[in-house]
Design a protein around this motif. Structure first.
Motif, PDB file in Angstrom:
ATOM      1  N   LYS A  32       2.591   4.701   2.386  1.00  0.00           N
ATOM      2  CA  LYS A  32       1.785   3.516   2.688  1.00  0.00           C
ATOM      3  C   LYS A  32       1.554   2.675   1.429  1.00  0.00           C
ATOM      4  O   LYS A  32       1.612   1.449   1.482  1.00  0.00           O
ATOM      5  CB  LYS A  32       0.432   3.925   3.267  1.00  0.00           C
ATOM      6  CG  LYS A  32       0.469   4.387   4.691  1.00  0.00           C
ATOM      7  CD  LYS A  32      -0.957   4.711   5.120  1.00  0.00           C
ATOM      8  CE  LYS A  32      -1.074   5.016   6.575  1.00  0.00           C
ATOM      9  NZ  LYS A  32      -2.475   5.289   6.949  1.00  0.00           N
ATOM     10  N   LEU A  33       1.279   3.340   0.320  1.00  0.00           N
ATOM     11  CA  LEU A  33       1.054   2.641  -0.939  1.00  0.00           C
ATOM     12  C   LEU A  33       2.309   1.896  -1.372  1.00  0.00           C
ATOM     13  O   LEU A  33       2.255   0.742  -1.807  1.00  0.00           O
ATOM     14  CB  LEU A  33       0.620   3.638  -2.012  1.00  0.00           C
ATOM     15  CG  LEU A  33       0.227   3.081  -3.368  1.00  0.00           C
ATOM     16  CD1 LEU A  33      -0.960   2.139  -3.247  1.00  0.00           C
ATOM     17  CD2 LEU A  33      -0.088   4.228  -4.321  1.00  0.00           C
ATOM     18  N   HIS A  34       3.440   2.529  -1.214  1.00  0.00           N
ATOM     19  CA  HIS A  34       4.716   1.911  -1.550  1.00  0.00           C
ATOM     20  C   HIS A  34       4.950   0.666  -0.688  1.00  0.00           C
ATOM     21  O   HIS A  34       5.343  -0.389  -1.196  1.00  0.00           O
ATOM     22  CB  HIS A  34       5.842   2.927  -1.346  1.00  0.00           C
ATOM     23  CG  HIS A  34       7.183   2.453  -1.775  1.00  0.00           C
ATOM     24  ND1 HIS A  34       7.495   2.163  -3.080  1.00  0.00           N
ATOM     25  CD2 HIS A  34       8.321   2.235  -1.073  1.00  0.00           C
ATOM     26  CE1 HIS A  34       8.756   1.778  -3.162  1.00  0.00           C
ATOM     27  NE2 HIS A  34       9.285   1.815  -1.945  1.00  0.00           N
ATOM     28  N   GLU A  35       4.671   0.773   0.592  1.00  0.00           N
ATOM     29  CA  GLU A  35       4.851  -0.364   1.494  1.00  0.00           C
ATOM     30  C   GLU A  35       3.878  -1.491   1.156  1.00  0.00           C
ATOM     31  O   GLU A  35       4.253  -2.667   1.177  1.00  0.00           O
ATOM     32  CB  GLU A  35       4.690   0.070   2.952  1.00  0.00           C
ATOM     33  CG  GLU A  35       5.017  -1.009   3.949  1.00  0.00           C
ATOM     34  CD  GLU A  35       6.436  -1.548   3.860  1.00  0.00           C
ATOM     35  OE1 GLU A  35       6.651  -2.700   4.298  1.00  0.00           O
ATOM     36  OE2 GLU A  35       7.342  -0.853   3.352  1.00  0.00           O
ATOM     37  N   LEU A  36       2.634  -1.145   0.838  1.00  0.00           N
ATOM     38  CA  LEU A  36       1.657  -2.147   0.422  1.00  0.00           C
ATOM     39  C   LEU A  36       2.160  -2.901  -0.807  1.00  0.00           C
ATOM     40  O   LEU A  36       2.142  -4.135  -0.844  1.00  0.00           O
ATOM     41  CB  LEU A  36       0.314  -1.479   0.116  1.00  0.00           C
ATOM     42  CG  LEU A  36      -0.758  -2.361  -0.516  1.00  0.00           C
ATOM     43  CD1 LEU A  36      -1.229  -3.434   0.467  1.00  0.00           C
ATOM     44  CD2 LEU A  36      -1.932  -1.506  -0.977  1.00  0.00           C
ATOM     45  N   LYS A  59      -9.150  -0.895   1.121  1.00  0.00           N
ATOM     46  CA  LYS A  59      -9.318  -1.805   2.261  1.00  0.00           C
ATOM     47  C   LYS A  59      -8.393  -1.440   3.414  1.00  0.00           C
ATOM     48  O   LYS A  59      -8.721  -1.658   4.574  1.00  0.00           O
ATOM     49  CB  LYS A  59      -9.056  -3.247   1.830  1.00  0.00           C
ATOM     50  CG  LYS A  59     -10.152  -3.833   0.984  1.00  0.00           C
ATOM     51  CD  LYS A  59      -9.829  -5.240   0.556  1.00  0.00           C
ATOM     52  CE  LYS A  59     -10.870  -5.765  -0.405  1.00  0.00           C
ATOM     53  NZ  LYS A  59     -10.534  -7.077  -0.940  1.00  0.00           N
ATOM     54  N   GLU A  60      -7.221  -0.876   3.077  1.00  0.00           N
ATOM     55  CA  GLU A  60      -6.256  -0.474   4.102  1.00  0.00           C
ATOM     56  C   GLU A  60      -6.544   0.931   4.640  1.00  0.00           C
ATOM     57  O   GLU A  60      -5.808   1.432   5.487  1.00  0.00           O
ATOM     58  CB  GLU A  60      -4.833  -0.510   3.522  1.00  0.00           C
ATOM     59  CG  GLU A  60      -4.351  -1.901   3.184  1.00  0.00           C
ATOM     60  CD  GLU A  60      -4.158  -2.768   4.412  1.00  0.00           C
ATOM     61  OE1 GLU A  60      -3.679  -2.267   5.445  1.00  0.00           O
ATOM     62  OE2 GLU A  60      -4.503  -3.968   4.339  1.00  0.00           O
ATOM     63  N   GLY A  61      -7.582   1.588   4.119  1.00  0.00           N
ATOM     64  CA  GLY A  61      -7.974   2.903   4.612  1.00  0.00           C
ATOM     65  C   GLY A  61      -7.164   4.058   4.070  1.00  0.00           C
ATOM     66  O   GLY A  61      -7.200   5.153   4.636  1.00  0.00           O
ATOM     67  N   MET A  62      -6.431   3.844   2.984  1.00  0.00           N
ATOM     68  CA  MET A  62      -5.614   4.924   2.414  1.00  0.00           C
ATOM     69  C   MET A  62      -6.454   5.952   1.676  1.00  0.00           C
ATOM     70  O   MET A  62      -6.301   7.156   1.884  1.00  0.00           O
ATOM     71  CB  MET A  62      -4.570   4.353   1.461  1.00  0.00           C
ATOM     72  CG  MET A  62      -3.457   3.638   2.160  1.00  0.00           C
ATOM     73  SD  MET A  62      -2.288   2.994   0.956  1.00  0.00           S
ATOM     74  CE  MET A  62      -2.196   1.319   1.515  1.00  0.00           C
TER      75      MET A  62
END
Length: 89
Positions: A32-36, A59-62
């Motif tokens: 998810k971090l990579h995609e962000l 903010k994205e809930g990660m």
């Protein structure tokens, strides 16, 4: 400069990090971090500081932004540093 710390392409860094760690939550968060970061890069953003990315990840809930500074979060920091380096090219 980040290029001395993490000179690899972010895709290569992610691949390497995923081979180190098989914990499902960390794998999911790294992806998810990579995609962000990819989305930010494609939008023309060039601020890949730990503070900025950790705030967006929260903010994205990660994860909570303070997690980025924990010793167990080295993988997240390495991935962010690779994006920071990539954005400076």
């Amino acid at each position: 400069m980040a290029s001395n710390i993490c000179p690899q392409d972010p895709d290569e860094v992610l691949e390497n990090l995923l081979s180190w760690d098989h914990h499902p939550t960390r794998v999911k968060n790294l992806q998810k971090l990579h995609e962000l970061c990819r989305i930010l890069y494609e939008r023309g953003e060039r601020d890949f500081s730990l503070t900025t990315i950790a705030s967006l990840a929260e903010k994205e809930g990660m994860f909570q932004k303070r997690v980025i500074y924990n010793s167990q979060s080295l993988e997240y920091r390495l991935l962010i540093l690779s994006w920071d380096n990539h954005s400076q090219r």
